[in-house]
Design a protein around this motif. Structure first.
Motif, short mmCIF file in Angstrom:
data_model
loop_
_atom_site.label_atom_id
_atom_site.label_comp_id
_atom_site.label_asym_id
_atom_site.label_seq_id
_atom_site.Cartn_x
_atom_site.Cartn_y
_atom_site.Cartn_z
N ASP A 123 -69.63 22.00 -57.81
CA ASP A 123 -68.20 21.88 -57.51
C ASP A 123 -67.73 20.44 -57.67
OD1 ASP A 123 -67.97 24.57 -57.00
OD2 ASP A 123 -68.06 24.37 -54.83
N ALA A 124 -68.53 19.48 -57.20
CA ALA A 124 -68.16 18.07 -57.35
C ALA A 124 -68.11 17.67 -58.82
CB ALA A 124 -69.14 17.18 -56.58
N LEU A 125 -69.06 18.16 -59.59
CA LEU A 125 -69.09 17.85 -61.03
C LEU A 125 -67.87 18.45 -61.73
CD1 LEU A 125 -70.66 16.53 -63.34
CD2 LEU A 125 -71.87 18.69 -63.63
N THR A 126 -67.54 19.68 -61.41
CA THR A 126 -66.37 20.34 -62.00
C THR A 126 -65.09 19.61 -61.62
OG1 THR A 126 -67.49 22.48 -61.94
CG2 THR A 126 -65.09 22.52 -62.14
N CYS A 127 -64.95 19.25 -60.34
CA CYS A 127 -63.75 18.52 -59.91
C CYS A 127 -63.68 17.16 -60.58
CB CYS A 127 -63.75 18.36 -58.39
SG CYS A 127 -63.41 19.89 -57.49
N ASN A 128 -64.82 16.50 -60.71
CA ASN A 128 -64.86 15.19 -61.35
C ASN A 128 -64.41 15.29 -62.81
OD1 ASN A 128 -66.03 12.84 -62.82
ND2 ASN A 128 -66.75 12.31 -60.77
N GLN A 129 -64.93 16.28 -63.51
CA GLN A 129 -64.58 16.44 -64.92
C GLN A 129 -63.14 16.89 -65.11
OE1 GLN A 129 -67.65 19.14 -66.15
NE2 GLN A 129 -69.08 17.51 -66.65
N SER A 130 -62.63 17.72 -64.21
CA SER A 130 -61.28 18.24 -64.38
C SER A 130 -60.21 17.22 -64.03
CB SER A 130 -61.08 19.50 -63.54
OG SER A 130 -61.11 19.20 -62.17
N THR A 131 -60.56 16.16 -63.31
CA THR A 131 -59.58 15.14 -62.95
C THR A 131 -59.63 13.93 -63.87
OG1 THR A 131 -61.09 14.13 -61.34
CG2 THR A 131 -59.60 15.83 -60.53
N THR A 132 -60.41 14.01 -64.93
CA THR A 132 -60.49 12.90 -65.88
C THR A 132 -59.18 12.79 -66.64
OG1 THR A 132 -62.86 13.26 -66.16
CG2 THR A 132 -61.75 11.97 -67.85
N ASP A 185 -58.06 16.74 -53.63
CA ASP A 185 -57.46 18.07 -53.49
C ASP A 185 -58.36 19.16 -54.03
OD1 ASP A 185 -55.21 16.95 -52.32
OD2 ASP A 185 -54.04 16.93 -54.18
N CYS A 186 -59.02 18.90 -55.14
CA CYS A 186 -59.94 19.87 -55.73
C CYS A 186 -61.11 20.16 -54.79
CB CYS A 186 -60.45 19.35 -57.08
SG CYS A 186 -61.58 20.48 -57.93
N MET A 187 -61.68 19.11 -54.21
CA MET A 187 -62.81 19.30 -53.30
C MET A 187 -62.37 20.03 -52.02
SD MET A 187 -65.55 18.32 -54.77
CE MET A 187 -66.80 18.02 -53.53
N LYS A 188 -61.17 19.73 -51.54
CA LYS A 188 -60.63 20.45 -50.38
C LYS A 188 -60.45 21.92 -50.73
CE LYS A 188 -58.04 16.79 -48.08
NZ LYS A 188 -56.69 16.31 -47.76
N HIS A 189 -59.91 22.17 -51.92
CA HIS A 189 -59.69 23.56 -52.37
C HIS A 189 -61.02 24.32 -52.46
CE1 HIS A 189 -57.91 26.92 -54.48
NE2 HIS A 189 -58.82 26.81 -55.41
N GLU A 190 -62.07 23.64 -52.87
CA GLU A 190 -63.39 24.27 -52.96
C GLU A 190 -64.04 24.45 -51.59
OE1 GLU A 190 -64.67 25.69 -55.56
OE2 GLU A 190 -63.09 25.03 -56.91
N GLY A 191 -63.46 23.83 -50.55
CA GLY A 191 -63.95 24.03 -49.19
C GLY A 191 -64.98 23.01 -48.73
N TRP A 192 -65.08 21.87 -49.40
CA TRP A 192 -66.05 20.86 -49.02
C TRP A 192 -65.39 19.80 -48.16
CZ3 TRP A 192 -70.61 22.63 -49.61
CH2 TRP A 192 -70.90 23.49 -50.66
N PRO A 193 -66.15 19.22 -47.22
CA PRO A 193 -65.56 18.20 -46.34
C PRO A 193 -65.28 16.92 -47.12
CG PRO A 193 -67.91 18.39 -45.95
CD PRO A 193 -67.56 19.49 -46.91
N ILE A 194 -64.19 16.29 -46.77
CA ILE A 194 -63.81 15.01 -47.37
C ILE A 194 -64.21 13.93 -46.37
CG2 ILE A 194 -61.93 13.67 -48.37
CD1 ILE A 194 -62.57 16.40 -49.75
N THR A 195 -65.14 13.08 -46.75
CA THR A 195 -65.72 12.15 -45.79
C THR A 195 -65.04 10.79 -45.75
OG1 THR A 195 -67.34 11.46 -47.41
CG2 THR A 195 -67.99 13.22 -45.93
N HIS A 196 -64.26 10.45 -46.74
CA HIS A 196 -63.62 9.14 -46.78
C HIS A 196 -62.10 9.30 -46.76
CE1 HIS A 196 -67.40 7.12 -47.64
NE2 HIS A 196 -67.65 8.07 -48.51
#
Length: 130
Positions: A37-46, A75-86
Motif C-alpha cells: 500500500d505504501a509503495l502504491t501510494c508513493n508511486q501514485s503521488t509522483t 491522504d492515500c495512506m489514510k484511505h488505505e487504513g494505515w496510521p499516520i505517524t508524523h
C-alpha cells in the motif's frame, strides 16, 4: 453411530470461532499489505513533467518525475487504513520512501516496513549546556 447433524453443527460452530475478532487481533502479522500500500501510494503521488526530446527528425515525449505530493500521499495512506505517524506530511513521505527502499526485497517486507516507520519517529530531546 455418529450423529451427522451434531457433527455438522459442531464443525460450523468451530469454523465460526476461528474468524472471531479476538482471534484475529492476536494474529502475529497485522501489517499485511502495509508495504504494498505504501509503495502504491508513493508511486501514485509522483508528480511528473513532460519533456520533448528531439531524436533526428522526430521528437519523443519523456515523462520525468519531479517530486511527490506529500499531502496526497498522507491522504492515500489514510484511505488505505494505515496510521499516520508524523504530523508533517513531507517528513512522513520522506520516512516512508526511505523505509520502502530499506525494506524492499527483504523476507517480510510488510513487517520490516512497519518496524522501520515506527522506529523513525521524530522525538527529539533538547539538551542544553549548563
Amino acid at each position: 453411530m455418529i450423529n451427522l447433524p451434531a457433527l455438522l453443527l459442531s464443525a460450523i460452530l468451530l469454523s465460526g470461532c476461528t474468524n472471531n475478532q479476538s482471534v484475529s487481533e492476536n494474529a502475529p502479522n497485522n501489517n499485511i499489505g502495509y508495504f504494498s500500500d505504501a509503495l502504491t501510494c508513493n508511486q501514485s503521488t509522483t508528480q511528473k513533467t513532460k519533456i520533448n526530446v528531439p531524436t533526428g527528425g522526430t521528437q519523443i515525449v519523456i515523462e520525468m518525475p519531479i517530486g511527490h505530493d506529500a499531502n496526497t500521499f498522507v491522504d492515500c495512506m489514510k484511505h488505505e487504513g494505515w496510521p499516520i505517524t508524523h504530523a508533517d506530511p513531507t517528513e512522513y513521505l520522506k520516512v516512508s520512501t526511505d523505509c520502502l527502499q530499506k525494506t524492499q526485497g527483504t523476507e517480510n517486507m510488510d513487517e520490516n516496513y512497519a518496524v522501520c516507520v515506527k522506529r523513525s519517529r521524530m522525538d527529539v530531546d533538547v539538551i542544553t549546556d549548563k
